[in-house]
Structures are given as structure tokens and as C-alpha cells.
Design a protein around this motif. Structure first.
Motif, mmCIF file in Angstrom:
data_model
loop_
_atom_site.group_PDB
_atom_site.id
_atom_site.type_symbol
_atom_site.label_atom_id
_atom_site.label_comp_id
_atom_site.label_asym_id
_atom_site.label_seq_id
_atom_site.Cartn_x
_atom_site.Cartn_y
_atom_site.Cartn_z
ATOM 1 N N GLN A 227 -4.538 8.967 -8.774
ATOM 2 C CA GLN A 227 -4.748 7.418 -8.439
ATOM 3 C C GLN A 227 -3.879 6.157 -9.665
ATOM 4 O OE1 GLN A 227 -9.096 8.857 -9.425
ATOM 5 N NE2 GLN A 227 -9.052 8.048 -7.282
ATOM 6 N N ASP B 240 -14.364 -7.676 4.727
ATOM 7 C CA ASP B 240 -14.358 -6.164 4.954
ATOM 8 C C ASP B 240 -15.128 -5.989 6.220
ATOM 9 O OD1 ASP B 240 -17.166 -7.034 4.288
ATOM 10 O OD2 ASP B 240 -17.483 -5.408 3.490
ATOM 11 N N GLU C 47 -10.118 3.053 -0.788
ATOM 12 C CA GLU C 47 -8.546 3.633 -0.228
ATOM 13 C C GLU C 47 -8.835 4.645 -2.407
ATOM 14 O OE1 GLU C 47 -5.413 4.850 -1.206
ATOM 15 O OE2 GLU C 47 -5.451 3.425 0.649
ATOM 16 N N ASP D 246 -14.139 0.653 5.422
ATOM 17 C CA ASP D 246 -15.476 0.756 5.108
ATOM 18 C C ASP D 246 -16.539 1.164 6.045
ATOM 19 O OD1 ASP D 246 -18.251 1.317 3.527
ATOM 20 O OD2 ASP D 246 -18.352 -0.617 2.519
ATOM 21 N N SER E 285 -6.689 5.891 -3.946
ATOM 22 C CA SER E 285 -5.053 5.918 -4.561
ATOM 23 C C SER E 285 -5.205 4.818 -5.883
ATOM 24 C CB SER E 285 -4.275 5.953 -3.899
ATOM 25 O OG SER E 285 -4.173 4.336 -3.075
ATOM 26 N N LEU F 6 -4.614 1.183 6.449
ATOM 27 C CA LEU F 6 -5.680 0.865 5.563
ATOM 28 C C LEU F 6 -6.924 1.306 6.154
ATOM 29 C CD1 LEU F 6 -6.871 -1.371 3.657
ATOM 30 C CD2 LEU F 6 -7.057 -2.983 5.607
ATOM 31 N N LYS F 7 -7.714 1.876 4.905
ATOM 32 C CA LYS F 7 -8.867 2.696 5.621
ATOM 33 C C LYS F 7 -9.757 1.798 5.271
ATOM 34 C CE LYS F 7 -6.590 7.304 3.787
ATOM 35 N NZ LYS F 7 -6.022 6.800 3.894
ATOM 36 N N LEU G 137 0.817 -1.357 0.428
ATOM 37 C CA LEU G 137 0.032 -0.057 -0.300
ATOM 38 C C LEU G 137 1.009 1.113 0.262
ATOM 39 C CD1 LEU G 137 -3.205 -0.280 2.126
ATOM 40 C CD2 LEU G 137 -3.091 0.447 -0.481
ATOM 41 N N ARG H 269 0.330 4.226 -3.113
ATOM 42 C CA ARG H 269 -0.144 5.065 -2.965
ATOM 43 C C ARG H 269 0.854 6.437 -3.817
ATOM 44 N NH1 ARG H 269 -1.410 3.663 3.156
ATOM 45 N NH2 ARG H 269 -4.179 3.129 2.718
ATOM 46 N N LEU I 91 -9.673 -2.912 -0.294
ATOM 47 C CA LEU I 91 -8.995 -1.411 -0.942
ATOM 48 C C LEU I 91 -10.598 -0.904 -1.569
ATOM 49 C CD1 LEU I 91 -5.909 -2.406 -3.061
ATOM 50 C CD2 LEU I 91 -6.163 -1.407 -0.509
#
Length: 314
Positions: free
Chosen positions: A18, A229, A36, A147, A38, A144-145, A4, A8, A33
């Protein structure tokens, strides 16, 4: 997760900020992702096991290149099939690890990693590649982003479960990386004074073994039915994580949950400040005792004051 920061950094070099990520379906990158920023989208790059696997993978990636029409291709691996396909498709800029493999003949933008780096760990290769190509990476933390909908759903589903929560990652891709389920149960029992609820996560095929190991242990919840997720959300909401060298362990580090990893073959380095590892030695994960695992979790719990984390508004 390891890639990751590199992804990015590559995205930051583009006008759009992106990239389109091509990944093996088994990685489930599209799920991981999903939010994400990016990564604009994930496309599947299947792998095959038959005699014609190389040809089939070149054809598949050629199709991807003709559909996506990329200005540049960055291959964060040594494989040559994407490089061959990209060259055939006329992708203007083609970068990759090289490492003295056949891939180099199909790339047109160096520098390449030297052959001497072949035995190095993937993270070391990524760092060398970033430096060679002028990519700016300030931290190896994947960050990590998640949801928000998945976080809210998991928080609601387990709202009645007392904390702090400990999540156990019992799955792994191969037997040498799998700590016995009965040892996880013994560890859960030994840590019951610290954790109000212990969750067991793994693939659906591991649910039966988890339920058998849990038996009548109080406050243990088998959650092997969670989608990827939601499993990530559960890990993020937990106070800590104990598990095999597998995807969920890396997810724990990626979402900032303190994690103790049980290592078998090819131990993962402690690349994240959230991650500490126990290595049985000589690739034998079964050499790690219950007492060692319990002591590692207990020591960090007390030193770091673990508690359930509120990440719903993050």
C-alpha cells in the motif's frame, strides 16, 4: 485515473502493498479511491495562487513528510515543491520524472526522464517512468473499484427508470473543453430510440444549464446533485457514456463503461479499450457536430450490444 496502474505498481514494491497518496484537494482522490486497496489513505496537498504559493506548498508538504515519515517519495509529476520538502525532511528515497527541471536537484534515486520528453502526453511519461524504475504494469486500464454502498444506493434511487441508460457528462474544467448543453439535448433526442433513460451529470453549478437544455425532453434526468462516488456508480451502471474531456469521461473508462469522449484542447489519447474519442480539430470542441456524436454512439451501441451492466456484486 491515468495514474492508478502506476500507483498499484509502486504499492506492489512495498512490504505493506500500500501507499499513502498525496493529491490536490480538487482531484477529490479521497472519494474516488475510497475502496482502492493499494491506497491506505489520501492526504491533501493544497495548491495556492498567491505570490508565496511555492513557499507555502513546500511548507505544507514538509508537514506531510514529518507526519507520515515515508521511506520513499515517488513524484508522478514535474513539480519541485514535494521534492524540496522531502529533501528537507530527510526522506531516504526520492524519485520523480525529472525531465531536466529543477526537481532533479532534489531527487536522489534515478533514472530520470529526459528533457526531450517534456512535450509528451502524461500517459507516455508514466509508461517511460515505469519502465525506467522497473515497475510492473500489465495494463493501462485503471479498473477503478467502486463502493458497493454507492452502487446499491444509485440502483435503488433509479430502479424505476427504463433502460438501457446513457449518461451524459456535461461538465468540464474550462470552456474550450465544454460542448454546448443544447447539443447534448439534441443528441439525447436523436438517441431516444436506443436509450430508455438519459442521465445528465456535472457539478451543482451546471444543473441549471442542464435543466434548461432538457426542457420537456422525456426520460431525461438531471443528476447533477450526485456526490462523486454516486456519480461514478451511475456511470458504472449505465450502458454507455457520452461526455466532455473531463473527470467523468475518465471514470467511465476506469469502470469499464463504453465511453465516447468529446475532445477540445489537448485531446486525451484512447488509452482504454472502453474509450473512443471525437476530436473537433485545432482544439475546437464546438466543431464536433451533433450528427458526429450521435453516429459515434449509435455505431458502438450496435456493434458492441450495449446494455445496462450489473456491477453490484463486482
Amino acid at each position: 485515473m491515468w495514474h492508478l496502474p502506476t500507483i498499484r505498481a509502486i504499492a506492489a514494491t512495498t512490504p505493506e502493498g500500500q501507499v499513502v497518496l498525496a493529491a490536490r484537494p480538487a482531484s477529490r482522490a479521497a472519494e474516488v479511491l475510497a475502496v482502492e486497496p493499494s491506497v491506505v489513505r489520501v492526504v491533501d496537498a493544497p495548491n495556492y495562487k498567491d505570490r508565496l504559493k511555492g513557499v507555502r506548498e513546500v511548507i505544507d508538504f514538509l508537514r506531510i513528510c514529518r507526519t507520515e515519515k515515508p521511506r520513499a517519495l515517488w513524484i508522478l509529476e514535474k513539480i519541485d515543491r514535494p521534492a524540496i520538502a522531502a529533501a528537507l525532511a530527510g526522506v531516504p528515497e526520492r524519485r520523480g520524472f525529472g525531465l531536466g527541471h529543477g526537481q532533479e536537484g532534489w531527487l536522489n534515486t534515478g533514472p530520470f526522464l529526459p528533457k526531450s520528453m517534456r512535450p509528451a502526453h502524461r500517459i507516455d511519461k508514466l509508461e517511460a517512468f515505469e519502465k525506467a524504475h522497473g515497475l510492473t504494469v500489465t495494463s493501462r486500464e485503471p479498473a477503478l473499484k467502486l463502493d458497493p454502498a454507492a452502487l446499491a444506493a444509485v440502483a435503488a434511487r433509479y430502479a424505476d427508470k427504463p433502460g438501457p441508460w446513457l449518461t451524459l457528462g456535461i461538465g468540464a474544467s474550462e470552456a474550450p473543453r465544454t460542448w454546448p448543453a443544447e447539443r447534448f439535448a439534441q443528441a439525447a433526442a436523436a438517441l431516444s430510440d436506443l436509450f430508455g433513460t438519459v442521465f445528465w451529470i456535472g457539478g451543482p453549478h451546471e444543473a441549471q444549464a442542464a435543466r434548461a437544455a432538457v426542457g420537456d425532453l422525456p426520460n431525461n434526468v438531471v443528476a447533477c446533485d450526485l456526490t462523486l462516488d454516486k456519480a461514478a456508480a451511475l456511470i458504472a451502471l449505465s450502458a454507455g457514456f457520452l461526455g466532455n474531456d473531463s473527470g467523468p469521461l475518465n471514470v467511465a473508462a476506469a469502470v469499464g463503461t463504453p465511453a465516447v469522449g468529446l475532445m477540445g484542447t489537448s485531446p486525451v489519447p484512447a488509452y482504454s479499450r472502453w474509450l473512443s474519442i471525437l476530436d473537433g480539430g485545432n482544439g475546437r470542441i464546438t466543431d464536433i457536430t451533433v450528427a458526429q456524436a450521435v453516429d459515434a454512439v449509435r455505431a458502438r451501441f450496435l456493434a458492441e450490444t450495449w446494455d445496462n451492466r450489473s456491477v453490484l456484486d463486482a
